[in-house]
Design a protein around this motif. Structure first.
Motif, short mmCIF file in Angstrom:
data_model
loop_
_atom_site.label_atom_id
_atom_site.label_comp_id
_atom_site.label_asym_id
_atom_site.label_seq_id
_atom_site.Cartn_x
_atom_site.Cartn_y
_atom_site.Cartn_z
N LEU A 1 19.40 52.93 33.89
CA LEU A 1 19.82 51.57 33.55
C LEU A 1 20.90 51.59 32.47
O LEU A 1 21.93 50.92 32.59
CB LEU A 1 18.64 50.74 33.07
CG LEU A 1 17.68 50.25 34.13
CD1 LEU A 1 16.46 49.59 33.47
CD2 LEU A 1 18.36 49.28 35.07
N TYR A 2 20.67 52.36 31.41
CA TYR A 2 21.61 52.36 30.29
C TYR A 2 22.99 52.89 30.70
O TYR A 2 24.01 52.30 30.35
CB TYR A 2 21.07 53.20 29.13
CG TYR A 2 21.95 53.14 27.92
CD1 TYR A 2 21.87 52.06 27.04
CD2 TYR A 2 22.88 54.14 27.65
CE1 TYR A 2 22.69 51.98 25.93
CE2 TYR A 2 23.70 54.07 26.54
CZ TYR A 2 23.61 52.99 25.69
OH TYR A 2 24.43 52.91 24.60
N PHE A 3 23.01 53.99 31.43
CA PHE A 3 24.30 54.60 31.75
C PHE A 3 24.95 54.10 33.04
O PHE A 3 26.16 54.24 33.20
CB PHE A 3 24.16 56.13 31.81
CG PHE A 3 23.96 56.74 30.46
CD1 PHE A 3 24.99 56.80 29.54
CD2 PHE A 3 22.73 57.24 30.09
CE1 PHE A 3 24.81 57.34 28.28
CE2 PHE A 3 22.52 57.80 28.84
CZ PHE A 3 23.56 57.84 27.93
N ASN A 4 24.17 53.54 33.96
CA ASN A 4 24.75 53.15 35.25
C ASN A 4 24.76 51.67 35.54
O ASN A 4 25.51 51.24 36.40
CB ASN A 4 24.00 53.85 36.40
CG ASN A 4 24.28 55.32 36.44
OD1 ASN A 4 25.35 55.76 36.03
ND2 ASN A 4 23.34 56.09 36.92
N ARG A 5 23.96 50.88 34.88
CA ARG A 5 23.87 49.46 35.23
C ARG A 5 24.15 48.50 34.10
O ARG A 5 24.86 47.53 34.28
CB ARG A 5 22.49 49.14 35.83
CG ARG A 5 22.22 49.83 37.11
CD ARG A 5 23.14 49.32 38.17
NE ARG A 5 22.82 49.99 39.43
CZ ARG A 5 23.46 49.79 40.53
NH1 ARG A 5 24.45 48.94 40.57
NH2 ARG A 5 23.15 50.45 41.62
N LEU A 6 23.55 48.74 32.95
CA LEU A 6 23.73 47.81 31.84
C LEU A 6 25.14 47.92 31.26
O LEU A 6 25.69 49.00 31.14
CB LEU A 6 22.71 48.09 30.74
CG LEU A 6 21.25 47.87 31.10
CD1 LEU A 6 20.35 48.32 29.96
CD2 LEU A 6 20.99 46.43 31.46
#
Length: 87
Positions: free
Chosen positions: A57-62
């Protein structure tokens, strides 16, 4: 928001699966050492199993802005998994 079409800039920002796995492992190890050194908290499968989800989530979506954490244009994530909060 997670299921949207990625534009070129966002695709370029993606991190390879092997790197995400390594970051997840480092996150687990650091969390374990913190809990062990403080002799506090709870370490179980809940916290450990959340590492890949959080890294992805942190590196690819948020859309995060570490240099400007108070920005109104960044995404926020609310985590409610009790014992997994260490991750």
């Amino acid at each position: 928001k997670i299921f949207y079409n990625l534009n070129k800039e966002e695709k370029d920002r993606r991190i390879e699966t092997t790197l995400l796995a390594a970051l997840s492992q480092q996150c687990r190890i650091k969390a374990f050492h913190i809990l062990h050194n403080k002799q506090a908290g709870h370490w179980g499968g809940g916290a450990s199993s959340l590492a890949e989800i959080m890294m992805s989530l942190y590196f690819n979506r948020l859309h995060t802005k570490p240099e400007d954490c108070c920005s109104e244009n960044r995404d926020r994530l609310s985590l409610s998994k009790r014992h997994a909060s260490m991750i």
